[in-house]
Design a protein around this motif. Structure first.
Motif, PDB file in Angstrom:
ATOM      1  N   TYR A 473      -7.162   2.512 -34.840  1.00 21.02           N
ATOM      2  CA  TYR A 473      -7.555   2.640 -36.247  1.00 21.02           C
ATOM      3  C   TYR A 473      -7.877   4.093 -36.631  1.00 21.02           C
ATOM      4  CZ  TYR A 473      -7.418  -2.368 -36.155  1.00 21.02           C
ATOM      5  OH  TYR A 473      -6.965  -3.662 -36.036  1.00 21.02           O
ATOM      6  N   GLU A 474      -7.715   4.987 -35.665  1.00 19.57           N
ATOM      7  CA  GLU A 474      -7.918   6.408 -35.946  1.00 19.57           C
ATOM      8  C   GLU A 474      -6.618   7.197 -35.837  1.00 19.57           C
ATOM      9  OE1 GLU A 474     -11.047   7.618 -33.328  1.00 19.57           O
ATOM     10  OE2 GLU A 474     -12.542   6.346 -34.317  1.00 19.57           O
ATOM     11  N   LEU A 475      -5.483   6.481 -35.653  1.00 17.79           N
ATOM     12  CA  LEU A 475      -4.191   7.155 -35.516  1.00 17.79           C
ATOM     13  C   LEU A 475      -3.770   7.896 -36.779  1.00 17.79           C
ATOM     14  CD1 LEU A 475      -2.099   4.528 -33.475  1.00 17.79           C
ATOM     15  CD2 LEU A 475      -2.931   6.739 -32.681  1.00 17.79           C
ATOM     16  N   LYS A 476      -4.280   7.431 -37.929  1.00 16.59           N
ATOM     17  CA  LYS A 476      -3.953   8.084 -39.209  1.00 16.59           C
ATOM     18  C   LYS A 476      -4.291   9.577 -39.139  1.00 16.59           C
ATOM     19  CE  LYS A 476      -2.964   7.825 -43.713  1.00 16.59           C
ATOM     20  NZ  LYS A 476      -1.575   7.580 -44.168  1.00 16.59           N
ATOM     21  N   GLN A 477      -5.355   9.902 -38.408  1.00 14.46           N
ATOM     22  CA  GLN A 477      -5.788  11.301 -38.288  1.00 14.46           C
ATOM     23  C   GLN A 477      -4.781  12.146 -37.492  1.00 14.46           C
ATOM     24  OE1 GLN A 477      -9.690  11.217 -36.500  1.00 14.46           O
ATOM     25  NE2 GLN A 477     -10.335   9.502 -37.787  1.00 14.46           N
ATOM     26  N   HIS A 478      -3.927  11.472 -36.714  1.00 15.17           N
ATOM     27  CA  HIS A 478      -2.974  12.189 -35.859  1.00 15.17           C
ATOM     28  C   HIS A 478      -1.538  12.061 -36.363  1.00 15.17           C
ATOM     29  CE1 HIS A 478      -6.231  12.611 -32.950  1.00 15.17           C
ATOM     30  NE2 HIS A 478      -6.450  11.307 -33.066  1.00 15.17           N
ATOM     31  N   GLU A 479      -1.383  11.717 -37.632  1.00 16.49           N
ATOM     32  CA  GLU A 479      -0.051  11.432 -38.178  1.00 16.49           C
ATOM     33  C   GLU A 479       0.916  12.599 -37.952  1.00 16.49           C
ATOM     34  OE1 GLU A 479       2.002   9.665 -42.255  1.00 16.49           O
ATOM     35  OE2 GLU A 479      -0.173   9.991 -42.176  1.00 16.49           O
ATOM     36  N   GLU A 480       0.481  13.820 -38.227  1.00 10.76           N
ATOM     37  CA  GLU A 480       1.368  14.988 -38.098  1.00 10.76           C
ATOM     38  C   GLU A 480       1.752  15.219 -36.636  1.00 10.76           C
ATOM     39  OE1 GLU A 480       2.829  16.502 -40.609  1.00 10.76           O
ATOM     40  OE2 GLU A 480       1.765  15.000 -41.828  1.00 10.76           O
ATOM     41  N   GLU A 481       0.805  14.993 -35.719  1.00 12.18           N
ATOM     42  CA  GLU A 481       1.108  15.174 -34.289  1.00 12.18           C
ATOM     43  C   GLU A 481       2.100  14.108 -33.819  1.00 12.18           C
ATOM     44  OE1 GLU A 481      -2.594  16.053 -31.839  1.00 12.18           O
ATOM     45  OE2 GLU A 481      -3.438  15.474 -33.796  1.00 12.18           O
ATOM     46  N   LEU A 482       1.951  12.896 -34.331  1.00 12.94           N
ATOM     47  CA  LEU A 482       2.847  11.805 -33.961  1.00 12.94           C
ATOM     48  C   LEU A 482       4.279  12.095 -34.391  1.00 12.94           C
ATOM     49  CD1 LEU A 482       0.604   8.738 -34.883  1.00 12.94           C
ATOM     50  CD2 LEU A 482       1.269   9.423 -32.580  1.00 12.94           C
ATOM     51  N   LYS A 483       4.419  12.729 -35.555  1.00 16.54           N
ATOM     52  CA  LYS A 483       5.757  13.022 -36.080  1.00 16.54           C
ATOM     53  C   LYS A 483       6.533  13.986 -35.184  1.00 16.54           C
ATOM     54  CE  LYS A 483       4.648  12.186 -40.954  1.00 16.54           C
ATOM     55  NZ  LYS A 483       4.386  12.819 -42.264  1.00 16.54           N
ATOM     56  N   LYS A 484       5.819  14.778 -34.419  1.00 21.21           N
ATOM     57  CA  LYS A 484       6.463  15.757 -33.538  1.00 21.21           C
ATOM     58  C   LYS A 484       6.945  15.114 -32.231  1.00 21.21           C
ATOM     59  CE  LYS A 484       3.453  19.422 -35.307  1.00 21.21           C
ATOM     60  NZ  LYS A 484       2.273  20.252 -34.992  1.00 21.21           N
ATOM     61  N   MET A 485       6.514  13.866 -31.998  1.00 25.52           N
ATOM     62  CA  MET A 485       6.875  13.209 -30.732  1.00 25.52           C
ATOM     63  C   MET A 485       8.270  12.602 -30.805  1.00 25.52           C
ATOM     64  SD  MET A 485       3.273  11.359 -29.795  1.00 25.52           S
ATOM     65  CE  MET A 485       4.074  10.217 -28.696  1.00 25.52           C
ATOM     66  N   GLU A 486       8.955  12.602 -29.653  1.00 23.87           N
ATOM     67  CA  GLU A 486      10.300  12.036 -29.571  1.00 23.87           C
ATOM     68  C   GLU A 486      10.257  10.538 -29.858  1.00 23.87           C
ATOM     69  OE1 GLU A 486      13.890  11.801 -26.268  1.00 23.87           O
ATOM     70  OE2 GLU A 486      12.167  13.091 -25.894  1.00 23.87           O
ATOM     71  N   ARG A 487      11.249  10.026 -30.587  1.00 25.53           N
ATOM     72  CA  ARG A 487      11.404   8.599 -30.926  1.00 25.53           C
ATOM     73  C   ARG A 487      10.349   8.106 -31.907  1.00 25.53           C
ATOM     74  NH1 ARG A 487      11.502   5.460 -25.541  1.00 25.53           N
ATOM     75  NH2 ARG A 487      11.753   3.696 -26.963  1.00 25.53           N
ATOM     76  N   PHE A 488       9.550   9.016 -32.497  1.00 27.09           N
ATOM     77  CA  PHE A 488       8.577   8.613 -33.509  1.00 27.09           C
ATOM     78  C   PHE A 488       9.047   9.157 -34.861  1.00 27.09           C
ATOM     79  CE2 PHE A 488       6.102   7.250 -30.087  1.00 27.09           C
ATOM     80  CZ  PHE A 488       4.972   6.583 -30.529  1.00 27.09           C
ATOM     81  N   GLY A 489       9.912   8.399 -35.546  1.00 30.39           N
ATOM     82  CA  GLY A 489      10.403   8.827 -36.850  1.00 30.39           C
ATOM     83  C   GLY A 489       9.354   8.610 -37.925  1.00 30.39           C
ATOM     84  N   GLU A 490       9.552   9.272 -39.053  1.00 30.70           N
ATOM     85  CA  GLU A 490       8.573   9.189 -40.151  1.00 30.70           C
ATOM     86  C   GLU A 490       8.409   7.762 -40.651  1.00 30.70           C
ATOM     87  OE1 GLU A 490       7.706  11.447 -44.393  1.00 30.70           O
ATOM     88  OE2 GLU A 490       8.971  12.403 -42.888  1.00 30.70           O
ATOM     89  N   LYS A 491       9.548   7.046 -40.776  1.00 33.93           N
ATOM     90  CA  LYS A 491       9.487   5.669 -41.278  1.00 33.93           C
ATOM     91  C   LYS A 491       8.757   4.752 -40.304  1.00 33.93           C
ATOM     92  CE  LYS A 491      12.306   2.035 -43.319  1.00 33.93           C
ATOM     93  NZ  LYS A 491      13.673   1.550 -43.617  1.00 33.93           N
TER      94      LYS A 491
END
Length: 668
Positions: A473-491
């Motif tokens: 429930y705190e992943l929202k805070q890491h949204e930009e970092e997640l986008k940089k990860m492989e296989r993690f598309g914006e959608k």
């Protein structure tokens, strides 16, 4: 063997077989194969024949098997439910045929039927309506399980029009399909419960549940195969099978009318090859003389009909090499040993691994490195090692001992008294437990979070984004970092975060189930949420207060109190509270039928003809209130069968009136 030795051996075999009967019929947890059971039974029968002075009336050779459970009404069978004689070899079938031929001549036929590995059941009908369903029990009387059997979709509750008699009984087998068994067993493992060994045990355990609504959730099936009437309506068994199929009963399509023993042996050989094509387990073939008049002429022994016999397939067994033993750590911390084998073909599939169950089983097998082992896949879905071929054991081979520390985090393992499994207690620091708990939390039956899967959870853990369910429930805070990860598309990230946000609306019972507390499955979580109303009441409840709730036994209660005694678990609850999850049960509006119980308080304990949920509803609909523990504020203790002695003692000390469910209804 001397007379004294024979007497001692008869007593030993009788005691052992009675225990195995109890394990099989009552506990639905057999500890011996059918083949080994029948072998011991035959040894006992031979000894009793040789030494008739030691034949007892309650010998296992004189009984069909089974005991009566206390939870259901006992009903006497109108026609005894006899068992069949068993054989594992074709010569004994030829001998059976010769006995029939000697009595009847050559003019007779057989009907061959698949022998389902399930639970025998007798259904009584009157006026085309299902009147009663009764288990085999001890063959003379059984348990009335009508409410549970009514939930089975292909058991007709009312027959369509037909030429059936006004009253009759039809008998058959209740069973579970293999795919359903695997799915439901996986759910038991997820809930930290002991899985059933095979579908037969699961079906038997299901039929013995007290709550028919829970039975309805488990997909049971039936095949019916024998009709009983006061006046015989048909001349042959084959004719009756075709008729009852027309009345709406589920009759197996693989039955066959056989002209002679050659046809019978061909049928047995055919299904010996084809049985793995079926969606359910069979363990043999039943052979019956077709003509009812000839059946009557042949008659019965004290235990079985002379006109029928069952041929049982021996469980398939192969020999292969044990290459190593590895260990799996589940989300509840249970450490399960697995044998890694040299690949071998068994029952149509290549087997590379076999379960070793637990430390006790490993000790029983006395495994050594490189052992040649016998692997079996009979009623078991998962192959298991039966024994070791010690003749092939290599000189100097080292014994294999169960691990003392967790194979993942190296924490010293623990085992609770009375349990077979060893557990890793490091639930906050052991990777498979941490990941498994989060995977369980997001599951369809728990929080049902769209956009999150098991692989994603694994990745989030590896990258350090999630180590607890509250971290999701705190992943929202890491949204930009997640986008940089492989296989993690914006959608996909948007879908995941939206799914996490929506899950905050899931009801309290889903959150509670999602926590992954050992033994707290979906049903238990729902009952706890209904009874305790919110997380704070639940966390504060003692073992005694927990066991006051329906279907919450001491083992579950202890697991819950243990879980909430952990500071780290309480910290997680507070985080989830702050993140907006539902930790209070939705209040359901109760429409009052009367106010006859207004101002009265009740506790319901024990088992009843109706469920405790239903008694709770009746009390609340008539103005009464259910308390969670016995105190001076309690007006009535409604007592059923198997009520805990501590509740009875406490209520007696406080002079609280103890009433039955009948007396409760009389108050209304």
């Amino acid at each position: 063997m001397s007379s004294t030795q024979a007497k001692q051996r008869i007593e030993e075999l009788s005691a052992e077989l009675k225990q195995h009967n109890y394990n099989y019929y009552v506990l639905a947890m057999p500890t011996i194969s059918d083949f080994d059971f029948d072998k011991k039974l035959r040894e006992l029968a031979d000894l009793e024949k040789q030494y008739p002075e030691y034949l007892s009336a309650d010998s296992p050779t004189q009984r069909v098997g089974g005991e009566i459970t206390k939870e259901f009404q006992t009903v006497r069978h109108r026609w005894p439910m006899l068992s069949l004689g068993n054989t594992y070899n074709e010569q004994e079938l030829v001998d059976f045929d010769n006995r029939i031929r000697k009595a009847l001549g050559d003019n007779f036929e057989y009907v061959c039927e698949l022998k389902f590995d399930g639970l025998s059941m007798s259904l009584s009908y009157k006026g085309g309506q299902l009147l009663r369903a009764v288990t085999r029990g001890d063959g003379v009387q059984g348990d009335d399980v009508t409410a549970n059997v009514r939930t089975i979709h292909n058991v007709p509750k009312k027959l369509k029009t037909g030429d059936y008699p006004d009253e009759f009984e039809i008998r058959g087998e209740v069973f579970m399909h293999l795919k359903a068994f695997e799915r439901l067993n996986n759910e038991r493992v997820e809930a930290g419960e002991v899985p059933y060994a095979n579908p037969r045990n699961f079906a038997s355990g299901t039929i013995k549940l007290q709550d028919s609504t829970e039975v309805a959730k488990r997909p049971l099936d039936t095949y019916l195969y024998f009709l009983y009437t006061e006046k015989q309506q048909f001349k042959t068994h084959w004719e009756s099978l075709q008729a009852v199929k027309g009345w709406g009963f589920h009759v197996n399509e693989h039955n066959r009318l056989c002209k002679d023993i050659r046809d019978v042996l061909a049928f047995i050989a055919e299904w010996g090859e084809r049985r793995h094509e079926l969606s359910y387990d069979i363990d043999g073939i039943v052979i019956k003389v077709n003509s009812y008049a000839q059946q009557q002429e042949l008659g019965f022994t004290a235990k079985s009909p002379r006109w029928a016999i069952s041929y049982k397939y021996a469980a398939e067994r192969v020999e292969t090499e044990l290459q190593s033993v590895s260990y799996q750590v589940g989300r509840t911390g249970a450490v399960t040993p697995v044998a890694n084998l040299k690949p071998v073909l068994l029952a149509g599939t290549t087997v590379k691994r076999a379960t070793l169950h637990n430390a006790n089983e490993m000790a029983r097998l006395d495994l050594h490195e490189g052992d040649s082992v016998y692997v079996e896949k009979g009623g078991e879905i998962i192959p298991k090692i039966i024994s070791v071929n010690t003749d092939k054991r290599k000189a100097g081979a080292e014994p294999i001992h169960y691990v003392t520390h967790c194979p993942v985090c190296d924490t010293l393992l623990e085992r609770k008294e009375g349990e077979a499994a060893w557990y890793c207690p490091n639930d906050e620091g052991c990777q498979p437990q941490i990941v498994g708990k989060m995977q369980h939390f997001i599951g369809r039956k728990a929080m049902n979070i769209d956009g999150l899967g098991d692989e994603t959870i694994e990745t989030l853990y590896q990258k350090g984004f999630a180590c607890h369910i509250s971290d999701l429930y705190e992943l929202k805070q890491h949204e930009e970092e997640l986008k940089k990860m492989e296989r993690f598309g914006e959608k996909s990230i948007t879908n995941m975060l939206d799914g996490i946000e929506r899950s905050k609306q899931m009801p309290f019972e889903k959150v509670l189930f999602g926590l992954g507390i050992r033994y707290v499955g979906e049903t238990v979580a729902r009952k706890l949420a209904t009874y305790f109303k919110n997380i704070d009441n639940l966390m504060a409840a003692s073992v005694e207060e927990l066991t006051a709730a329906e279907e919450i036994g001491e083992r579950i209660a202890q697991s819950i109190t243990e879980y909430f005694s952990g500071a780290e678990h309480r910290a997680q609850i507070e985080k989830l509270r702050g993140q907006g999850l539902q930790l209070v049960a939705e209040e359901k509006t109760v429409e009052l039928a009367s106010d006859k119980l207004a101002g009265k308080t009740f506790i319901i304990s024990g088992t009843f003809a109706v469920s405790r949920d239903e008694l709770t509803r009746i009390i609340e609909q008539n103005g009464g209130k259910i308390l969670s523990s016995i105190s001076a504020k309690l007006n009535y203790l409604v007592a059923g069968d198997n009520m805990g002695p501590s509740k009875l003692e406490k209520a007696t000390k406080l002079n609280i009136p103890i009433i039955s469910d009948t007396e409760l209804m009389a108050m209304l």
